[in-house]
Design a protein around this motif. Structure first.
Motif, short mmCIF file in Angstrom:
data_model
loop_
_atom_site.label_atom_id
_atom_site.label_comp_id
_atom_site.label_asym_id
_atom_site.label_seq_id
_atom_site.Cartn_x
_atom_site.Cartn_y
_atom_site.Cartn_z
N GLN A 53 0.83 -1.20 0.00
CA GLN A 53 0.00 0.00 0.00
C GLN A 53 0.86 1.25 0.00
O GLN A 53 1.92 1.31 0.63
CB GLN A 53 -0.90 0.01 1.24
N ASP A 56 -1.84 6.33 -2.19
CA ASP A 56 -2.77 6.44 -3.32
C ASP A 56 -3.18 5.12 -3.95
O ASP A 56 -4.16 5.08 -4.70
CB ASP A 56 -2.15 7.32 -4.41
N GLU A 57 -2.43 4.05 -3.70
CA GLU A 57 -2.75 2.76 -4.31
C GLU A 57 -2.56 1.64 -3.29
O GLU A 57 -1.81 1.79 -2.32
CB GLU A 57 -1.83 2.46 -5.52
N TRP A 58 -3.23 0.52 -3.54
CA TRP A 58 -2.98 -0.68 -2.74
C TRP A 58 -3.24 -1.91 -3.59
O TRP A 58 -3.98 -1.87 -4.57
CB TRP A 58 -3.83 -0.72 -1.47
N GLY A 79 -6.41 -1.53 -5.94
CA GLY A 79 -7.24 -0.38 -5.64
C GLY A 79 -6.49 0.93 -5.84
O GLY A 79 -5.27 1.00 -5.65
N SER A 80 -7.21 1.96 -6.24
CA SER A 80 -6.63 3.29 -6.45
C SER A 80 -7.54 4.34 -5.84
O SER A 80 -8.77 4.29 -5.98
CB SER A 80 -6.44 3.57 -7.94
N PHE A 81 -6.92 5.32 -5.16
CA PHE A 81 -7.66 6.44 -4.57
C PHE A 81 -7.53 7.72 -5.40
O PHE A 81 -7.90 8.80 -4.94
CB PHE A 81 -7.15 6.72 -3.15
N HIS A 82 -6.99 7.63 -6.60
CA HIS A 82 -6.73 8.83 -7.40
C HIS A 82 -8.01 9.53 -7.84
O HIS A 82 -8.01 10.74 -8.07
CB HIS A 82 -5.86 8.48 -8.62
N GLY A 84 -11.56 9.00 -6.28
CA GLY A 84 -12.38 8.20 -5.38
C GLY A 84 -11.66 6.88 -5.15
O GLY A 84 -10.43 6.80 -5.21
N LEU A 85 -12.41 5.81 -4.91
CA LEU A 85 -11.82 4.48 -4.80
C LEU A 85 -12.30 3.64 -5.97
O LEU A 85 -13.50 3.44 -6.16
CB LEU A 85 -12.21 3.81 -3.48
N THR A 86 -11.36 3.15 -6.76
CA THR A 86 -11.67 2.22 -7.84
C THR A 86 -10.91 0.93 -7.59
O THR A 86 -9.75 0.95 -7.13
CB THR A 86 -11.29 2.79 -9.22
N VAL A 87 -11.55 -0.20 -7.88
CA VAL A 87 -10.98 -1.51 -7.54
C VAL A 87 -11.16 -2.48 -8.70
O VAL A 87 -12.21 -2.49 -9.35
CB VAL A 87 -11.66 -2.10 -6.28
#
Length: 335
Positions: A53, A56-58, A79-82, A84-87
């Motif tokens: 993690q 910004d990413e995990w 997952g990316s928080f750039h 919102g959260l996209t998975v």
């Protein structure tokens, strides 16, 4: 390149989310899970989740080499928080004999399929053996998929559904009723749970506090808890866990140390280890578990579930001609 037009069986098969939806079949998924857990008493390496993690990413990797079947592999969750959260979810499957890449599977629907299928296997072991009054907390995807999977293993006499959004709980109740099972939306979690033989907790609490109270739950009820899969999440109260005569965990180590419910229970001084057994030992024992007292199934998920269900989907895809053969594979070296 479509599957039917391809000639080489060495090329890896790709299954899209739409392919998985087309191939999904509860009895097949449940059978794959039951076989995997029965065979797992012979030993199979399924380590805990591997996690990396940044701010910004995990990425989480869930590997497994099942004792059952001919494939092994892992699920990756990125997952990316750039924005919102996209998975994204991806399952990779390899041949046990050759280590060749056999398939890549979109894991989006597989996660829900394997979670509910595993619950169905566990519920068949801990639920009373009669037509059940079921209390459901939640009305979303998990609640729907679990009711569908459970219907292949259990009989229902009445289903009471609560979620905070009236329209959602009423819609689910209407859908269940249309399928031929008595179901109704109720106005509170208390009304859903009180006196139920089986309680399905399938809604994440908004403030990470438990979604049911111990005093609502009948003396000999079975509880399905699938919504506390991280240390911060809470679903069951300490008092209810303290009443448990039996806790069945899909992965004992991760449930004990990765579920907020169980962490809180241990920190309160409860000796939960003495009443906790693995799902593998429960399935492998081949005999009924205790039928009295509070019985809880706790799930955090595992790579074993993902891999064996993905293999079942792959085998169905080969039989049905579903999926896309990739035009190239990866290099497999002989060392």
């Amino acid at each position: 390149m479509g599957f039917a037009a391809a000639s080489s069986h060495r090329l890896p098969l790709f299954l899209t989310d739409a392919d998985v939806e087309k191939l999904a079949h509860w009895p097949t998924a449940i059978a794959a899970i039951r076989s995997a857990y029965a065979d797992s008493m012979k030993g199979q390496p399924t380590p805990g989740r591997i996690f990396a993690q940044t701010a910004d990413e995990w990425i989480r990797i869930m590997p497994s080499i099942p004792a059952s079947g001919r494939l092994f592999g892992s699920k990756s969750i990125a997952g990316s928080f750039h924005d919102g959260l996209t998975v994204s979810y991806l399952i990779s499957l390899f041949d046990k004999r050759t280590a060749e890449l056999v398939a890549l599977v979109d894991g989006n629907r597989v996660t829900g399929l394997r979670t509910a299928a595993t619950t169905a296997v566990a519920a068949a072991l801990i639920a009373p053996r009669r037509a059940l009054v079921v209390g459901v907390i939640g009305s979303g995807f998990e609640a729907r998929s679990h009711l569908s999977a459970l219907s292949h293993e259990l009989a229902f006499s009445d289903i009471r559904i609560f979620s905070p959004t009236p329209g959602n709980r009423e819609e689910l109740a209407a859908d269940v009723l249309a399928s031929g099972t008595s179901a109704r939306a109720v106005d509170s979690a208390h009304e859903a749970v009180a006196g139920a033989d089986l309680v399905l907790c399938a809604a994440r609490s908004r403030d990470e506090s438990p979604t049911v109270r111990s005093e609502w739950v009948a003396e000999n009820a079975a509880i399905i808890s699938i919504g506390s899969t991280t240390p911060a999440q809470r679903e069951l109260p300490i008092e209810l866990i303290g009443r448990a005569a039996l806790i069945v965990a899909d992965s004992v180590e991760e449930v004990m140390h990765g579920s907020g419910d169980m962490i809180a229970a241990r920190e309160s001084g409860l000796d939960i280890a003495s009443v906790t057994v693995s799902l593998a030992s429960a399935v492998g024992a081949g005999k009924p578990l205790p039928s009295e007292g509070i019985r809880i199934y706790k799930s955090t998920g595992s790579g074993l579930q993902d891999v064996v269900v993905a293999e079942a989907l792959y085998e169905s895809a080969r039989s049905a001609g579903v999926g896309t053969l990739l035009p190239v594979g990866i290099v497999t070296n002989r060392k």
